[in-house]
Design an enzyme around this catalytic site. Structure first.
Site: not given
Ligand code: UDX
Ligand code: ADP
Ligand code: UDX
Length: 497
Positions: A88, A342, A33, A220, A86, A275, A11, A272, A447
């Site tokens: 974590t 996730r 990958d 975060n 990758v 975690k 992602y 994120c 929501r």
């Molecule tokens: C987040 C951070 O925003 C981003 O900067 C970082 O790089 C990765 O983590 P993300 O998890 O993709 O991004 O989406 P985000 O828009 O932050 O929403 C996270 C969660 O919070 C979602 O479940 C969303 O529905 C919820 N949320 C967000 C609320 O419940 N209320 C809000 O006002 C905003």
């Molecule tokens: P993020 O949301 O942080 O981008 P993802 O889980 O979507 O995380 O992507 C991480 C990618 O890294 C996965 O597609 C996984 O297959 C890849 N990956 C993990 N370890 C290795 C490695 N040693 N070499 C190449 N790709 C890897």
């Protein structure tokens, strides 16, 4: 020509590299990958992730200066700059289980870079990692370097899913951390030159390595804290008759607080927030700061509480049992405009309802049945391990059916739970839905997307997070009968307490 390679086509890696390729036609970008299905999908018409605008960017650059490959070693060897993106995940066993980040994938990537490199490289941390990971990676690289010079940079990504392309085109800031040595500064400049092709200079911030790493965890944690704060207020609003939207609006008008990210919800999800906070908590504990650790833990506890509260509200309103009742679940992704599930609150809410023996009919415009079944049969924290990324046959949860439209999901249902804020849920024909449901017909809006008054006029009993309760809900207070679900949740909280 500068060559960039990104390890990890997920992602973060996929969209980020696609935008770098688009904005820097003179740079060759390879995204690699180990997952063959992921790379195959990136090279097909059906990209592995749904993200508005991504397809156009990929189509324009793929085959020109953007390549997706499983030949990890070749592309790493040829690259001048290697991004590591990758996964974590949270450790599931051993020291720090349930809190610390599992750096297995990171370490194996670092060792591989050291093994295959034949020329100097800049190695960029892109995935969020615990503070001081760069130091560990530096050690792995320099101890195995065979005289090659590696410079480590931390360049955390702040994009949010669903708006990734927009965020990458116009970032609030790009953060680059590096060593304060001449070599470190030169590496910072090289990466700055890449972003400067489309990001204004004053938005490119440079810091030392540790500040960059910690800023990502801090950002975060602050964002998640805002949601837990407004969600905590939503419980109080329901108890007092205040309206959480009005409160959030009034509070957000203070320019010191600001209006964004104050939407009360069934809880935050995504790969994120939880975690990174668990990670932060672990780092605080390891550094002898238990009070600070305790402070941040509360953000997750309130989030878990909010999900529990929602399930309890559903069960309590429906005569204290949902056993054998059909409950339609609209939305499963962790937010709108993504197919990512996730840590979605929908998993916990569905498991809670299943615990009370409900029959679920789930519809999400971007999430398929395999994914939902897999999520509902998986243990907490297993989601970010590679198993999750590969096709596998899940144990089917028999009380769950997954359908492809909201009207089928809600037909003959006793209740509707809205768990993702997809725009289409605002404009459904709720009269038609009501006519086809069992009576009394309930809507639980996690929501705040529906028009409460309109639905009440139709005849629904409506619950919306943090909004004044209607008479029915007031007469059906949250009950201790939901103790099974609470016990189930507590078994999860063990991870962080
Ligand atoms: C987040 C951070 O925003 C981003 O900067 C970082 O790089 C990765 O983590 P993300 O998890 O993709 O991004 O989406 P985000 O828009 O932050 O929403 C996270 C969660 O919070 C979602 O479940 C969303 O529905 C919820 N949320 C967000 C609320 O419940 N209320 C809000 O006002 C905003
Ligand atoms: P993020 O949301 O942080 O981008 P993802 O889980 O979507 O995380 O992507 C991480 C990618 O890294 C996965 O597609 C996984 O297959 C890849 N990956 C993990 N370890 C290795 C490695 N040693 N070499 C190449 N790709 C890897
Ligand atoms: C506060 C609110 O700001 C105001 O809107 C409300 O009407 C009354 O309470 P006040 O207590 O007068 O106002 O001052 P404020 O500027 O908010 O500072 C409060 C305390 O926080 C001070 O001790 C200040 O030094 C401290 N503070 C403020 C910080 O430590 N860090 C900051 O970034 C801001």
């Amino acid at each position: 020509m500068v060559k960039i390679c990104c390890i990890g086509a997920g992602y973060v890696g996929g969209p980020t590299m696609a935008v770098i390729a688009l904005k820097c036609p003179s740079i060759e970008v390879a995204v690699v990958d180990i997952s063959v299905p992921r790379i195959t999908a990136w090279n097909s018409d059906q990209l592995p992730i749904y993200e508005p605008g991504l397809e156009d960017v990929v189509k324009e650059c793929r085959g020109r200066n953007l390549f997706f490959s499983t030949d990890v070693e070749k592309h790493v060897r040829e690259a001048d700059i290697v991004f590591v993106s990758v996964n974590t995940p949270t450790k599931t066993r051993g020291l720090g289980a349930g809190k610390a980040a599992d750096l297995t994938y990171w370490e194996s990537a670092a060792r591989m870079i050291a093994d295959v490199s034949k020329s100097d490289k800049i190695v960029v941390e892109k995935s969020t990692v615990p503070v001081k990971t760069a130091e560990a990676i530096e050690k792995i690289l320099t101890h195995n370097s065979k005289g090659i010079n590696f410079q480590i940079l931390s360049n955390p990504e702040f994009l949010a899913e669903g708006t990734a392309i927009e965020d990458l085109f116009k970032p609030d800031r790009v953060l680059i951390g590096g060593r304060e040595t001449p070599g470190g500064q030169k590496a910072i400049q090289a990466l700055k030159d890449v972003y400067a092709q489309w990001v204004p200079e004053d938005r490119i911030l440079t810091t030392n390595l540790w500040s960059a790493e910690l800023s990502k965890l801090a950002a975060n944690a602050f964002l998640a804290q805002r949601i837990s704060s407004v969600n905590a207020m939503s419980a109080l609003c329901e108890a007092t008759g205040a309206n959480v939207s009005q409160v959030a609006y009034a509070v957000g008008k203070d320019s010191r607080i600001g209006p964004k990210f104050l939407n009360a919800s069934v809880g935050f999800g995504g790969s994120c927030f939880q975690k990174d906070i668990l990670n932060l908590v672990y780092i605080c504990e390891c550094n002898g700061l238990p009070e600070v650790a305790e402070y941040w833990k509360q953000v997750i506890k309130i989030n878990d509480y909010q999900k529990t509260r929602f399930v309890n509200r559903v069960v309590a309103s429906m005569f204290n049992t949902v056993s054998g009742k059909k409950v339609a679940v609209l939305g499963f992704a962790f937010k709108k405009d993504t197919g990512d599930t996730r840590e979605t609150p929908a998993i916990d809410v569905c498991k809670g309802l299943l615990g009370d023996k409900a029959k679920l009919s789930i519809y999400d415009p971007q999430v398929n049945e395999d994914q939902i079944q897999r999520d509902l049969s998986m243990n907490k924290f297993d989601w970010d391990h590679p198993l999750h990324l590969q096709p596998m046959s899940p144990t089917t949860v028999k009380q769950v059916s997954v359908v492809w439209d909201a009207y089928t999901a809600t037909k003959d249902a006793h209740a509707v739970c809205i768990l993702t804020e997809w725009d289409e849920f605002k404009t459904l024909d709720y009269q038609k839905i009501y006519d086809n449901m069992q009576k009394p017909a309930f809507i639980f809006d996690g929501r705040n997307v529906v028009d409460l008054e309109k639905l009440r006029e139709i005849g629904f009993i409506v619950y919306s997070i943090g909004k004044p309760l209607d008479a029915w809900l007031k007469d059906m207070p949250l009950s201790l009968n939901c103790i099974t679900w609470l016990e189930w949740l507590c078994s999860d909280i063990k991870y962080i307490s």
